[in-house]
Scaffold this motif. Sequence first.
Motif, PDB file in Angstrom:
ATOM      1  N   ALA A  46     -87.275  88.672 -61.040  1.00 46.17           N
ATOM      2  CA  ALA A  46     -86.103  89.095 -60.301  1.00 46.17           C
ATOM      3  C   ALA A  46     -85.914  88.023 -59.267  1.00 46.17           C
ATOM      4  CB  ALA A  46     -86.329  90.190 -59.637  1.00 46.17           C
ATOM      5  N   SER A  48     -83.091  86.901 -55.638  1.00 52.45           N
ATOM      6  CA  SER A  48     -81.829  87.286 -54.695  1.00 52.45           C
ATOM      7  C   SER A  48     -81.279  85.817 -54.068  1.00 52.45           C
ATOM      8  CB  SER A  48     -82.494  88.086 -53.721  1.00 52.45           C
ATOM      9  OG  SER A  48     -81.573  88.448 -52.538  1.00 52.45           O
ATOM     10  N   VAL A 189     -87.278  91.579 -53.248  1.00 56.93           N
ATOM     11  CA  VAL A 189     -87.409  91.402 -54.475  1.00 56.93           C
ATOM     12  C   VAL A 189     -88.741  92.374 -55.034  1.00 56.93           C
ATOM     13  CG1 VAL A 189     -88.067  90.261 -56.696  1.00 56.93           C
ATOM     14  CG2 VAL A 189     -86.323  89.299 -55.246  1.00 56.93           C
TER      15      VAL A 189
END
Length: 382
Positions: A46, A48, A189
């Motif tokens: 993941a 950001s 995350v």
Amino acid sequence: MSRGQPVLGRCTVQSFPTRARPISRLAALLALAFLAGTAAAIAPAAGSFAEGDDGTIGISGAPLADANTTGRTRFSYQVSPGQTVEDAYVVANTGTVAQTFAVFATDAFNSEDGGYGLLDTGVAPSDAGAWVVFDGGTTKLDILLQPGESKVVPFSVTVPADAAPGDHAAGIVISAVSPDGQVLVDRRVGTRLYVRVPGELQPNLTVSSMTASYEPTLNPFAGDTTVTFTVRNAGNVALGADMIVGVTGVFGVGLGAAVEEELSEMLPGSTRTVTVVVPGVGQWVYLNPYVSMAPKVDPEALNPGPLSVVHRDIVIFVVPWVLLALVVIGLGVWAWIRFSRSRNDRNAKAWIEHTEAEARRKADAERDLVGAGEGSRGVSES
């Protein structure tokens, strides 16, 4: 972080949403003005990202992969009470600026939409999130990474001796606080973490508070039945389910098109309200909406034994106003036709009787006239 400057939470999560840490009302107002809130990303790693004046801020986190754990997207352990398991997490700076990342663990829960959520940053965990410890015996690490740099973060999970059997859910979170205009934004995350403790497992999925309503259409043989019910995981095992929602009528005849859906994983103790619309249901007065769920567990979960199908139904009565109106109209037309035919028959019979009577009257008159003429001749001859 400057004093008095609010921090706004922004989160990108691996396969589940997390909640941003509320710092102040000002931060919440600024959140509405500048950001859309929490974002979710389902991916093996993941991230950001945010564009700033000084470059791009990026976060990435994933379980450490080795020969035995290639392709992992989450942590899942089967650990007995009192035992410890060790693992590692890979934290990476995928942005273009140096950034300090905070790494910590916290407890998980099911959000209102059924997602896998994590406690707010400022809330202390009390379950599996509190069992995670990093190197040095700390529960939180601050790591400075240069752009493109990554770091392996070892950690251990120690299950307390009095831990209850069943599934305990948590998550490892990476947090990066950075300026965004007039606020500081906390980008997070997260990666799922399951601790499955053996013992007396109690899979228990229940359905309650079931209601149903019917929405008719101009077509009396088609309509929508809306079924709403509450599902609760009252056991200690995380459960999903294959769900069927439908409607039957008299003698169990199926009405409309039954809806098949998958109920996403529900953590122990979680509750969810589900609403399903069953289309194509006719107005057959007696309707029997039902829900049937076949529970299932994650392939990595402990074997809880046989899982029983959960079934719940209710009865509603639907007045087929459109159909009744059509029947009333049909009966009215039929009655009018019968009345018209009967009236016509009476009129025809009366006309026939009148005609026959008139014919008889004329015949009698002619006969009387002929009889009178013959009598006159007989007198003259005499």
